[in-house]
Design an enzyme around this catalytic site. Sequence first.
Site, PDB file in Angstrom:
ATOM      1  N   ASP A 197     -35.495  21.746  -2.541  1.00  0.00           N
ATOM      2  CA  ASP A 197     -34.739  20.829  -3.392  1.00  0.00           C
ATOM      3  C   ASP A 197     -33.254  21.027  -3.125  1.00  0.00           C
ATOM      4  O   ASP A 197     -32.856  22.037  -2.544  1.00  0.00           O
ATOM      5  CB  ASP A 197     -35.006  21.129  -4.877  1.00  0.00           C
ATOM      6  CG  ASP A 197     -36.396  20.688  -5.313  1.00  0.00           C
ATOM      7  OD1 ASP A 197     -36.925  19.767  -4.687  1.00  0.00           O
ATOM      8  OD2 ASP A 197     -36.937  21.275  -6.257  1.00  0.00           O
TER       9      ASP A 197
ATOM     10  N   ASP B 138     -43.922  17.970  -9.419  1.00  0.00           N
ATOM     11  CA  ASP B 138     -43.917  18.731  -8.157  1.00  0.00           C
ATOM     12  C   ASP B 138     -45.178  19.573  -8.001  1.00  0.00           C
ATOM     13  O   ASP B 138     -45.424  20.140  -6.938  1.00  0.00           O
ATOM     14  CB  ASP B 138     -42.692  19.664  -8.087  1.00  0.00           C
ATOM     15  CG  ASP B 138     -41.405  18.914  -7.830  1.00  0.00           C
ATOM     16  OD1 ASP B 138     -41.466  17.884  -7.134  1.00  0.00           O
ATOM     17  OD2 ASP B 138     -40.355  19.331  -8.336  1.00  0.00           O
TER      18      ASP B 138
ATOM     19  N   ASP C 168     -39.377  22.053  -9.153  1.00  0.00           N
ATOM     20  CA  ASP C 168     -39.017  22.457 -10.514  1.00  0.00           C
ATOM     21  C   ASP C 168     -39.642  21.566 -11.580  1.00  0.00           C
ATOM     22  O   ASP C 168     -39.769  21.952 -12.730  1.00  0.00           O
ATOM     23  CB  ASP C 168     -37.489  22.497 -10.696  1.00  0.00           C
ATOM     24  CG  ASP C 168     -36.811  21.204 -10.248  1.00  0.00           C
ATOM     25  OD1 ASP C 168     -37.500  20.170 -10.161  1.00  0.00           O
ATOM     26  OD2 ASP C 168     -35.595  21.232  -9.990  1.00  0.00           O
TER      27      ASP C 168
END
Length: 1037
Positions: A452, A759, A755
């Site tokens: 990310d 996901d 997070d």
Amino acid sequence: MEWNLLKDFELEPKNRSVEALRRWRSAVTLVKNRRRRFRMVADLEKRSEAEQIKQGIKEKIRIALYVQKAALQFIDAGNRVEYKLSREAIEAGFDIHPNEIASIVRSQDYKNLSNNGGVEAVARKLSVSIDEGVNDTSVDCRQQIFGANRYTEKPSRTFLMFVWDALQDLTLTILMVCAVVSIGIGLATEGWPKGTYDGVGIILSIFLVVIVTAVSDYRQSLQFMDLDREKKKIFVQVNRDGKRKKISIYDVVVGDIIHLSTGDQVPADGIYISGYSLLIDESSLSGESEPVFITEEHPFLLSGTKVQDGQGKMLVTTVGMRTEWGKLMETLNEGGEDETPLQVKLNGVATIIGKIGLFFAIVTFLVLTVRFLVEKALHGEFGNWSSNDATKLLDFFAIAVTIIVVAVPEGLPLAVTLSLAFAMKKLMNDMALVRHLSACETMGSASCICTDKTGTLTTNHMVVNKIWICENTTQLKGDESADELKTNISEGVLSILLQAIFQNTSAEVVKDKNGKNTILGSPTESALLEFGLLLGSEFDARNHSKAYKILKLEPFNSVRKKMSVLVGLPNGRVQAFCKGASEIILEMCDKMIDCNGEVVDLPADRANIVSDVINSFASEALRTLCLAVRDINETQGETNIPDSGYTLIALVGIKDPVRPGVKEAVQTCIAAGITVRMVTGDNINTAKAIAKECGILTDDGVAIEGPSFRELSDEQMKDIIPRIQVMARSLPLDKHKLVTNLRNMFGEVVAVTGDGTNDAPALHEADIGLAMGIAGTEVAKEKADVIIMDDNFATIVNVVKWGRAVYINIQKFVQFQLTVNVVALIINFVSACITGSAPLTAVQLLWVNLIMDTLGALALATEPPNDGLLKRPPVGRGASFITKTMWRNIIGQSIYQLIVLAILNFDGKRLLGINGSDATEVLNTLIFNSFVFCQVFNEINSRDIEKINIFRGMFDSWIFLLIIFSTVAFQVVIVEFLGAFASTVPLSWQLWLLSVLIGAISMPLAVIVKCIPVERKNSIKQNHDGYEALPSGPELA
């Protein structure tokens, strides 16, 4: 060859089948100590029993949840129970029995809840204010009456249990029997105390082996207990004494007012108070895959369920073992954790070597016995037997059993556990919590990291840096910029901007102990609220203005990429506010506020101008958000939030600086043969700017948007995926698809960060799922293999380094142990065949076993990583664990040791001029001493499989130095002072020097051996992207 021998011992790092787990267990045929060997291996029988209990509880809950009438009969057996409050509860001001409120929620009894007056009346009966929450002074009293939010756990194992496990070794048991028989025969023939020496020596050696083994295993268990405690740390937001604070779920008490948001775990049973679009996943409790909307008509929340979407407040009614989740938690860890691929592979190696050792032990015993019988027959003494003859046969048997002790490398699979426990403990101190053992191991082979952007590569400390409003851009630098902005826009525009900020937010402004404003919420929300407070500190519509009413709210998630709210105005009208990804919100707008503060149409040419502003903000690495509003004609009745017809209020650019050290960490990954890919939901220009700053995006790399990626065919994906370095505006499904294709199309070992709740599929699919500890939701953490507690990319690189250290350390230990195995087996076997006696006695072999097994594992398997590990490529899937380089080192050292020990054994007396009545004892002691020192120096040689400089970092590893010095010191004690028990005699200083010299020669020999080139087939490999592959394996270790 290795693959064929170990084909039954191949195991996937994740998501392995029960058949695969059973297959390798059945292939392990030779085990000295099943309790110890399989202590860190899943107990499939226990796991199956626990699963049946779990399914029974789930079925009971499912009936209670979905067949309410049947549930009431099932739970209450058709009777309504009269509950009588205890005197303590009445004195504390409670007006409802713990079991009564537990029964209402557990059975989803809405009628009974209504009879009790609803949630507000229940709160009064629990002596709590819905606004203020629990008073801190009443926490102890509540825990005493209603129970603590803790679950029954299995008691931890004591040190004596590990001693008992170590004593379960079959070979040690046989040796103890031999020792007792030896003492009996010795006392009868030689009397006290001389007749007891041999037997007591074996018993003392067994005691030493057992204690050292138990201490090592007990220390490991303590490390795993620390890790388990860390894994269970979950925090929730509650109201206490009128203030919102974060507490551990274990501190939650009945009466607590808990704030829930997307991705949270419900920490206790309770009743819904208020919220928006609260969607609960009850599958972990009931097995039902369909999520449930929580409303005032369906207000019951159960412990252990997950918030899939929305947000809300709940009143805690039941905690701990009174909840169904508490009963499930009892069964959760039954059966233990799955074994790792390396543990399984080394179980295979141990099994193969054990079979060879068993063969040698049997042959050695037969050769010694037959030779003894033949000699007896030749001397005409076959019919004449004495106690000495019985003692000799017993010694032969003890030697054969001890060869099995040495030959079966029980420590190999256990060394993996030791190394992993050590690595996991160190990683926990370095802000990485490893949830699954195999992840630490697999991380060393990672060839790709999909990361990310926000919070991982950047600091996650966000601030509004620029705003475009009324067709003007303003750079924001503190109060002066805010004052300038207020003078440049009309009061009407400022008012609508502040409403868009304060009404449409999931964050909250609360007062701390000193009366200062504190913002609770995500970094993006906090940045917007800080900006709003800067513009109008007196304006906080969300918290202070009772005239505005939130009618409906759609929280932000990674699929919608926007947050919307319907607000009832004081005049009875309704407005919709929307904010989110700038391109998405811009498409929803058909009007905008112009430079005069007037609402005007937003045709294509003006929309293009706004797009240019978005791109200019994004190219400065700013995160862009659009704020929009729409007047709704309907009154305050139920209505849907519209997806079009909005008026664009403003565009904000939020700065989130790159973390210090990230660029260096990315360069380290590239040098280590690991490709770093950024996968983000942000604007592509923002993503590219950050990626370039981090060193991820190169000139020949590809940056692609999620929608474009989704439309690619398989052939196009094969072509473009190797070159993708940035994926922007991606959905969780895009991340999942990228991870799946990298693994299946290109055989990559993929680590992926996540997070959010959405996901979870990608974290589950990846070889290693990395959840963020700060920004990550509980759902993401539960699906992850490793939790990065500081959300820092540099920590991920540290996990890779430790993963590689585990792999290399185990290789070092295997190389060291196999060398000892080969030499000990051959020297005893050959000597038995030729001379009729074994130069190494049972006691001596037990000491050698301790050096090469438990102590060797402690010394070599716990070495910290060095930076050189990240200057070599990862070990690929299916690579041989015992490499040609290792075989070269093993064979080289074994040949040297065998030659030296054979010369000493067969011609040592003549060469060294050893004579006298004790010449044989002196020679055997010298052989034993030289053999031990060969192992001590070879242990140092094994610190590096390939490099010549074996001393690098040695003096930083205190465990290694302690074990080397302890081994040498105890060897001196054995030879000089314990001769009666160990069958040794004191040596002259010249023979001590010779022993050390023989051992030390192995070091220059290791240098020569390492210069021998190892032939590698297919030395030039082509990667899928056309580039030549870097050399793999330990060659560059």
